[in-house]
Design a protein around this motif. Structure first.
Motif, PDB file in Angstrom:
ATOM      1  N   ARG A  27      72.847  55.200 -44.814  1.00 21.82           N
ATOM      2  CA  ARG A  27      74.203  55.230 -44.254  1.00 21.82           C
ATOM      3  C   ARG A  27      74.632  56.701 -44.173  1.00 21.82           C
ATOM      4  O   ARG A  27      75.056  57.294 -45.141  1.00 21.82           O
ATOM      5  N   GLU A  69      76.974  56.322 -39.651  1.00 21.32           N
ATOM      6  CA  GLU A  69      76.065  55.525 -38.818  1.00 21.32           C
ATOM      7  C   GLU A  69      75.015  54.959 -39.754  1.00 21.32           C
ATOM      8  O   GLU A  69      74.637  55.620 -40.734  1.00 21.32           O
ATOM      9  N   TYR A  70      74.554  53.787 -39.432  1.00 18.10           N
ATOM     10  CA  TYR A  70      73.410  53.244 -40.161  1.00 18.10           C
ATOM     11  C   TYR A  70      72.150  53.676 -39.432  1.00 18.10           C
ATOM     12  O   TYR A  70      71.995  53.400 -38.236  1.00 18.10           O
ATOM     13  N   ARG A  71      71.271  54.391 -40.151  1.00 15.03           N
ATOM     14  CA  ARG A  71      69.993  54.794 -39.561  1.00 15.03           C
ATOM     15  C   ARG A  71      68.902  53.968 -40.236  1.00 15.03           C
ATOM     16  O   ARG A  71      68.761  53.997 -41.472  1.00 15.03           O
ATOM     17  N   MET A  72      68.198  53.193 -39.401  1.00 13.81           N
ATOM     18  CA  MET A  72      67.288  52.170 -39.904  1.00 13.81           C
ATOM     19  C   MET A  72      65.850  52.536 -39.523  1.00 13.81           C
ATOM     20  O   MET A  72      65.542  52.633 -38.329  1.00 13.81           O
TER      21      MET A  72
END
Lengths: 413, 413
Positions: A108, A402-405
């Motif tokens: 996150r 931002e969610y970085r997946m």
């Protein structure tokens, strides 16, 4: 330049500032400080024009004072820039990654909010503060100051633009809306697609206009009808000192106390509390009981309970118990800063639990609601809303996430 | 009941639910689960009325399916309640206190948001989900469902009310707006003084209406024009599997892929990618180059790039490089979920840095944008805005915070 053009140019500058490293941003801010120093005469000359214009339209002393720039105030702006340089970059850290049930690694990540529109009045230092906090947090700023300070703001904007250019960054990272037409503001606050956030700072009327008409997400600031409730269990001398400080120390700001609620227990000693205030020049507006016990008080009207005086005027009422105090605050408060003076732990706990405000004090002055006092190192305003940020706003308020997946081919079944 | 009355009653119920301990709230939820179980026949009978009404107005199959309640769906609601019971209470913890320079002890305490208005369409389980998540997080809920599900929602509301009554709590903690007049919604979303948050869930038109007219803070949900970009460095078989999953596995939801952007490098092998999609029933709408390479494709219009199909339709384009893909996403994306398939680390990093969305994937399907997959244990919707919460929303999204300041007489100098 029309509103869409301003907003579009701001969007285009987003990636240039978001890509800057912390060192690059600090270097720009150092140049801003240097430019302000080098351009003192030009800034003061522009300000002289604004002051002359304001004096001609018979502006009040307090208004002229907010508008005025002096060598000391420029020193203050420069010092403010240096302080922001020393703060940590709110987006620089990469938080703990954690692995989800699917095997995807999730981070996150804090990121700049994007394009921020700031609408403010009078005080030209806000132009510098907002631009500098914006750059530090990787955002693009659109600044719309008061028309009375237009010449001053242009001179300040020129310093900011020169600093950006020196570092080969687009000057659209900080735009000043020079068009004094109100229509321009109305248009900008409807450009939800291009502008990510709007922060209004100024009169209640300005804030209300923005809150009621904006489709761009707003952070509502500043409106402060702050209360102090003196419980029957209060340490009496402490209560008197706190009341004096919260009203008198700096009455014109949003965290100054506007209404004092006193438990009926203190009725015989009310003079101890109100006389020092009166001696300090405060006009006491009391309910019926207060006026009977303290004849120097004027009778308060219904309107007074809901008025933010920003002046040496104070509404005072007796309350039968804590519940009545909480009820009054619920009805008239603006969710800014509220205070209980009490030694009874349960009374403190109940007050903390029941009162709905950004900042709730037990046995300390409401005047501490301030970004620097809170350890934020900066302050872009004080939020009175519940969404996103509450109370004093520092750099973190200008960020989102931002969610970085990170996967290796996971599909959903 | 008019809008102000509904909102006022909600405000009055706030303190009763905010004061509940975690155990008390869980006990209420247990009763909700029991009531749903006990009232199955009544719920199904009410739903039958709604279904009949919808069928008579020639509603489509998908619409009727969203409206329908079955024994299994009631099982699902009950299981959902049990899951929420097992989640930690988001406001129960007391965070680390820290001492400020002034000597004041500061605690940033999570608290319930307050009064939350949820406006939604069709699916009756949202009535239960929203109420249960609201109660768990200590909030008061005002629920406005679709008029097509009014009878079902009333039956569900009765279960919720009975559970609250059983625990001597005001039933106004969960109110259902039974008035189907659109005007009522328009009025509610202007009551900023009484309502703290509004969450619209449903069609793009509903969300737009709320976003454009609300003065109550909004969390914009759901609109998902999700992209997948297949880089020249992609693992090709992985790309094909991901594209299939993101489009076909459940096309009607917001996290399904709507546009596929393919690096021109893959032109000779485009059939490997598009044929499986076509075989799975997907209508390919391609740009000029795609249509030449894959004749089964229909030509895409400008409008197609900005359309959320929620169906087995996919827009496909070749891009010359990653920058063009990012540019396209910037123009047409709704900031929901975006994906890059790539083995090149720099390409992944650039995508993560430049794309502006709630959730950004590298090498995993966009279908993972879901509260349960994210480990939140619940989901009240997916936020596409930047303020307050981004991506899947769980219990924490329904909370805010207060600063609780403990002093011993500190005054500001």
């Amino acid at each position: 330049m029309d509103a869409v053009e301003i907003a579009r140019r701001a969007q285009q500058a987003r990636s240039a500032v978001a890509r800057c490293t912390s060192e690059e941003k600090n270097a720009v801010l150092l140049s801003v400080a240097d430019m302000l120093d080098a351009q003192r005469e030009r800034i003061l000359a522009a300000n002289a024009c604004d002051l002359e214009g304001a004096a001609q339209s018979s502006a009040q002393t307090a208004f002229l004072d907010r508008l005025r720039v002096t060598q000391e105030r420029i020193d203050g702006m420069i010092e403010g820039v240096r302080q922001v340089i020393s703060l940590p970059d709110p987006c620089a850290r990469t938080p703990q990654a954690h692995v989800l049930a699917s095997g995807i690694t999730c981070v996150r990540q804090p990121v700049p909010f994007g394009v921020i529109l700031m609408i403010y009045e009078s005080r030209p230092n806000v132009t510098v503060d907002a631009a500098v906090l914006g750059i530090k947090s990787g955002n693009v700023m659109i600044l719309r100051g008061g028309k009375e300070s237009l010449a001053t703001n242009r001179a300040l904007r020129d310093c900011l633009a020169a600093a950006l250019e020196q570092h080969h960054l687009p000057t659209d990272i900080v735009q000043l809306v020079e068009d004094t037409d109100r229509q321009r503001v109305q248009e900008l606050i409807r450009l939800r697609r291009y502008i990510d956030l709007v922060i209004p700072r100024g009169s209640a009327a300005l804030i209300r206009t923005v809150v009621e008409n904006s489709t761009v997400p707003v952070i509502e600031t500043g409106s402060g009808i702050c209360h102090m409730y003196i419980d029957s269990s209060a340490e009496w001398e402490t209560a008197i000192a706190l009341a004096l400080n919260a009203k008198v120390q700096r009455p014109s700001v949003c965290n100054a106390m506007e209404t004092l609620l006193v438990h009926a227990f203190w009725q015989p000693r009310i003079g101890d509390l109100l006389q020092p205030l009166a001696d300090a020049g405060v006009e006491i507006r009391g309910d019926e009981k207060i006026c009977r016990c303290f004849p120097a008080a004027h009778p308060a009207t219904e309107e007074d309970w809901g008025t933010e005086y920003n002046d040496l005027i104070l509404s005072v009422a007796f309350v039968p118990d804590e519940e009545a105090a909480i009820s009054h605050i619920q009805q008239y408060g603006t969710r800014h800063s509220e205070c209980i003076v009490a030694t009874d732990r349960q009374a403190v706990e109940r007050f903390m639990q029941e009162v709905d405000a950004a900042v709730i004090y037990a046995n300390a002055s409401t005047r501490f609601t301030d970004g620097f006092e809170f350890g934020l190192g900066a302050e872009i305003g004080i939020s009175t809303q519940k969404m996103h940020v509450r109370g004093p706003m520092g750099l973190e308020a200008l960020t989102t996430y931002e969610y970085r997946m990170f996967g290796d081919g996971q599909i959903r079944s």
